[in-house]
Design an enzyme around this catalytic site. Structure first.
Site, PDB file in Angstrom:
ATOM      1  N   GLU A 265     -96.919 -50.632  92.583  1.00  0.00           N
ATOM      2  CA  GLU A 265     -97.105 -50.531  91.136  1.00  0.00           C
ATOM      3  C   GLU A 265     -98.521 -51.004  90.783  1.00  0.00           C
ATOM      4  O   GLU A 265     -99.108 -50.561  89.803  1.00  0.00           O
ATOM      5  CB  GLU A 265     -96.046 -51.361  90.392  1.00  0.00           C
ATOM      6  CG  GLU A 265     -95.800 -50.865  88.983  1.00  0.00           C
ATOM      7  CD  GLU A 265     -94.631 -51.532  88.282  1.00  0.00           C
ATOM      8  OE1 GLU A 265     -94.706 -52.739  88.004  1.00  0.00           O
ATOM      9  OE2 GLU A 265     -93.625 -50.849  87.998  1.00  0.00           O
TER      10      GLU A 265
ATOM     11  N   LYS B  75     -89.934 -42.468  81.756  1.00  0.00           N
ATOM     12  CA  LYS B  75     -89.108 -43.222  80.788  1.00  0.00           C
ATOM     13  C   LYS B  75     -88.947 -42.423  79.504  1.00  0.00           C
ATOM     14  O   LYS B  75     -87.854 -42.313  78.948  1.00  0.00           O
ATOM     15  CB  LYS B  75     -89.774 -44.557  80.436  1.00  0.00           C
ATOM     16  CG  LYS B  75     -89.600 -45.645  81.448  1.00  0.00           C
ATOM     17  CD  LYS B  75     -90.121 -46.954  80.836  1.00  0.00           C
ATOM     18  CE  LYS B  75     -90.329 -48.012  81.889  1.00  0.00           C
ATOM     19  NZ  LYS B  75     -91.018 -49.198  81.400  1.00  0.00           N
TER      20      LYS B  75
ATOM     21  N   GLY C  24     -95.373 -58.291  85.115  1.00  0.00           N
ATOM     22  CA  GLY C  24     -93.979 -58.358  85.578  1.00  0.00           C
ATOM     23  C   GLY C  24     -93.879 -58.603  87.078  1.00  0.00           C
ATOM     24  O   GLY C  24     -93.111 -59.454  87.541  1.00  0.00           O
ATOM     25  N   ARG C  25     -94.687 -57.886  87.852  1.00  0.00           N
ATOM     26  CA  ARG C  25     -94.587 -58.004  89.316  1.00  0.00           C
ATOM     27  C   ARG C  25     -95.278 -59.261  89.840  1.00  0.00           C
ATOM     28  O   ARG C  25     -95.302 -59.494  91.047  1.00  0.00           O
ATOM     29  CB  ARG C  25     -95.130 -56.748  89.979  1.00  0.00           C
ATOM     30  CG  ARG C  25     -96.534 -56.345  89.541  1.00  0.00           C
ATOM     31  CD  ARG C  25     -96.868 -54.932  89.971  1.00  0.00           C
ATOM     32  NE  ARG C  25     -98.172 -54.485  89.475  1.00  0.00           N
ATOM     33  CZ  ARG C  25     -98.380 -53.899  88.312  1.00  0.00           C
ATOM     34  NH1 ARG C  25     -97.356 -53.709  87.485  1.00  0.00           N
ATOM     35  NH2 ARG C  25     -99.582 -53.497  87.951  1.00  0.00           N
TER      36      ARG C  25
ATOM     37  N   HIS D  53     -83.938 -51.135 115.786  1.00  0.00           N
ATOM     38  CA  HIS D  53     -82.859 -50.230 116.170  1.00  0.00           C
ATOM     39  C   HIS D  53     -82.700 -49.123 115.139  1.00  0.00           C
ATOM     40  O   HIS D  53     -81.641 -48.496 115.050  1.00  0.00           O
ATOM     41  CB  HIS D  53     -81.565 -51.020 116.342  1.00  0.00           C
ATOM     42  CG  HIS D  53     -81.705 -52.050 117.413  1.00  0.00           C
ATOM     43  ND1 HIS D  53     -81.419 -51.789 118.738  1.00  0.00           N
ATOM     44  CD2 HIS D  53     -82.187 -53.315 117.386  1.00  0.00           C
ATOM     45  CE1 HIS D  53     -81.685 -52.866 119.459  1.00  0.00           C
ATOM     46  NE2 HIS D  53     -82.154 -53.812 118.653  1.00  0.00           N
TER      47      HIS D  53
ATOM     48  N   GLU E 207     -82.667 -50.319  81.067  1.00  0.00           N
ATOM     49  CA  GLU E 207     -81.684 -50.767  82.064  1.00  0.00           C
ATOM     50  C   GLU E 207     -81.174 -52.161  81.716  1.00  0.00           C
ATOM     51  O   GLU E 207     -79.965 -52.417  81.687  1.00  0.00           O
ATOM     52  CB  GLU E 207     -82.329 -50.822  83.462  1.00  0.00           C
ATOM     53  CG  GLU E 207     -82.645 -49.481  84.076  1.00  0.00           C
ATOM     54  CD  GLU E 207     -84.028 -48.968  83.715  1.00  0.00           C
ATOM     55  OE1 GLU E 207     -84.592 -49.402  82.683  1.00  0.00           O
ATOM     56  OE2 GLU E 207     -84.557 -48.124  84.460  1.00  0.00           O
TER      57      GLU E 207
ATOM     58  N   LYS F  98     -89.499 -59.144  80.429  1.00  0.00           N
ATOM     59  CA  LYS F  98     -90.753 -59.527  79.779  1.00  0.00           C
ATOM     60  C   LYS F  98     -90.805 -58.938  78.371  1.00  0.00           C
ATOM     61  O   LYS F  98     -91.087 -59.622  77.406  1.00  0.00           O
ATOM     62  CB  LYS F  98     -91.929 -59.038  80.624  1.00  0.00           C
ATOM     63  CG  LYS F  98     -93.271 -59.381  80.055  1.00  0.00           C
ATOM     64  CD  LYS F  98     -94.401 -58.950  80.971  1.00  0.00           C
ATOM     65  CE  LYS F  98     -95.733 -59.114  80.245  1.00  0.00           C
ATOM     66  NZ  LYS F  98     -96.870 -58.659  81.013  1.00  0.00           N
TER      67      LYS F  98
END
Ligand code: F6P
Length: 540
Positions: free
Chosen positions: A353, A504, A267-268, A384, A212, A206
């Site tokens: 978030e 950050k 973003g999410r 399990h 990253e 965005k």
């Protein structure tokens, strides 16, 4: 204005909880044997059973009073209308505009955002058609066979979740890989075995400033140039999805190959924007639009249905009830469909978030808990692994079970076994096994304490007909609106994420110190030592 915990509706809930806290689900079901047919909602082809939650009709009524007192309806309308409800960032919150039908006008600052959305959808469609038909050629003249999406957070989790969820609907003649982690291994493994002339990179960010993503994108470009591609070929092999045209150009991507979105898409909340380019490439434009129609159907249900019959509203109210009155601090997401294996991870960002906040919209510290920890795994794998704790641990974990009536791959007898297991978990959690029942089952006395299941553990079950692009859209929108409902009740801003900033900024400082061979600049003694150990000695 009153604090949330001083409000009359909150206080009624506190009192109501006292009257309910010692009543078990066993008792509730025996008092009303039809409870399982009543505490359900059937809407938008979803069967939502919340009868195994520790609530009564009265609880729901009181929670709805709280929602009214918190202005939920007005806040919903404000969001859909494009009001700047993300007050800290002074932005509209309009992911719902991403799935508005063409021709429906929605003006934000004088711009018809629906028109913008459909303009981008049209250019995504043209691009996807060119790639999928092989018309778009790589530098050696061959068509694109591999798609590598580089992004992180909302620019990764939605695309990878949707790719996995809708794999059944892909043709299988292209490979899709997703790179997010700054750990170089992620990129190296994603590129293993790929031919650059047949590979298309989608750089999804965005902001186009995320460390990253930009680091991975630069390394991908280096790999491309080292393995036969030239600078002039970059345009054929790198496209961008972003709101930041300048940064995209600065990186060297042709703005013709940029698919835009807008600051009013968080973003999410962006998997149905151009961030879903990889999804459209995988399943095709028509299936993508079908997914958008699913989102839209849930939007309309959320906006137009009375709270009592409104699935995302009731889910949100239950989350508040469980968090603040039953003091349950996590929520397990347990899809009984292997294609939904990344759905819990996707929901982690969406929920945490959004609602991992400890100040109200007005900036006051809350004196109640907000967003629970969301986590999960698909069934039956989780059974399990961690279900022991869910069934007999000291921590009570509300569970969402998600199942589909018809399997996509009808391999006898798998689907019956899968569904039987899902239904059995909810039953075991709610009703458990008493000491008497264990005795009657012939359990030897020394083992009795170990074989008792307390029960009274809340869960909800969602049944849908089949996993399709349409149902996936509905499911995602259902959780988006649940998160919104929770945020409104807690009086917080579900649409910023300032909590990720500090780490950050500190990382940037430490990066420069590591590059400076451990010339550490005054952290605490623990941080200083860690930096010194990690920084490589200067090679002679
Ligand atoms: O983690 C913070 C965050 O800003 C998320 O909200 C977002 O989804 C992610 O980083 C990636 O951001 P961008 O798409 O701008 O690269």
């Amino acid at each position: 204005m009153h604090k949330l915990t001083d409000k009359a509706s909150w206080k009624s809930l506190v009192n109501h909880y006292r009257s309910l806290e010692n009543i078990s689900l066993r008792e509730l079901f025996s008092e009303d044997p039809d409870r399982g047919k009543k505490l359900i909602i059937r809407a938008t082809d979803i069967y939502f059973d919340y009868s195994k939650q520790r609530v009564t009709d009265e609880t729901i009524k009181l929670l709805i009073n709280l929602a009214r007192e918190q202005g939920l309806k007005e806040r919903m309308e404000a969001m859909f209308a494009g009001d700047r409800i993300n007050t800290t960032e002074n932005r509209s919150v309009l992911h719902t505009a991403l799935r508005m039908p063409e021709g429906k006008e929605l003006l934000v600052d004088g711009i018809n955002v629906t028109e913008e959305v459909h303009r981008v959808l049209a250019s995504m469609t043209t691009f996807c058609d060119r790639i999928r038909t092989g018309e778009w050629k790589g530098f050696s003249g061959k068509p694109v066979r591999n798609i590598v999406n580089i992004g992180i957070g909302g620019s990764d989790l939605g695309p990878v979740m949707a790719y996995e969820a809708l794999k059944y609907y892909t043709s299988g003649d292209m490979t899709f890989r997703f790179v997010s982690n700054i750990d170089g291994s992620d990129l190296v493994e994603a590129l293993r075995g790929l031919n650059p002339d047949e590979t298309l990179f989608i750089i999804s960010s965005k902001t186009f400033t995320t460390l990253e993503t930009l680091t991975n994108a630069k390394s991908a470009r280096r790999w491309f140039l080292k393995n036969g591609g030239s600078k002039a070929d970059v345009a054929k092999h790198f496209v961008a999805v972003s709101t930041n045209r300048e940064k995209v150009i600065e990186f060297g991507i042709d703005p013709e190959n940029m698919f835009g979105f807008w600051d009013w898409v968080g973003g999410r909340y962006s998997m149905d924007s151009a961030i879903g380019l990889s999804t459209m490439l995988a399943v095709g434009p028509e299936a993508f639009r079908e997914m958008l129609r699913g989102f839209r159907e849930m939007d309309e249900h959320f906006l137009n249905t009375p709270f009592e019959q409104n699935i995302p509203v009731i889910m949100g109210l239950l989350a508040v009830w469980n968090t603040n009155f039953l003091n349950l601090r996590t929520q397990a997401i347990l899809p009984y469909d292997n294609y939904l294996k990344r759905f819990p991870a996707y929901l982690q960002q969406l929920t945490m978030e959004s609602n991992g906040k400890s100040v109200t919209l007005e900036g006051h510290r809350v004196d109640y808990h907000t967003g629970p920890v969301y986590w999960g795994e698909p069934g039956t794998n989780g059974q399990h692994s961690f279900y022991q704790l869910i069934h007999q641990g000291t921590m009570i974990i509300p569970c969402d079970f998600i199942g589909f009536i018809s399997p996509l791959n009808d391999l006898e007898p798998h689907h019956d076994y899968l569904m039987a297991n899902m239904i059995a978990q909810g039953e075991a959690l709610a009703f458990g096994k008493t000491r008497k029942e264990a005795e009657e089952a012939g359990i030897e006395s020394r083992l009795l304490p170990h074989k008792v299941f307390e029960g009274n553990r809340p869960s909800s079950t969602f049944l849908l007909e089949k996993l399709t692009p349409h149902t996936l859209g509905k499911l995602v929108a259902m959780y988006e609106h649940t998160v919104f409902t929770q945020g409104v009740l807690w009086g917080i801003n579900s649409f910023d994420q300032m909590g990720v900033e500090l780490g950050k900024v500190l990382a940037e400082k430490i990066i420069s110190e590591l590059e400076d061979q451990g010339n550490v600049m005054g952290h605490d003694s623990s941080t200083n030592e860690l930096i010194k150990i990690i920084s490589r000695p200067v090679t002679p």
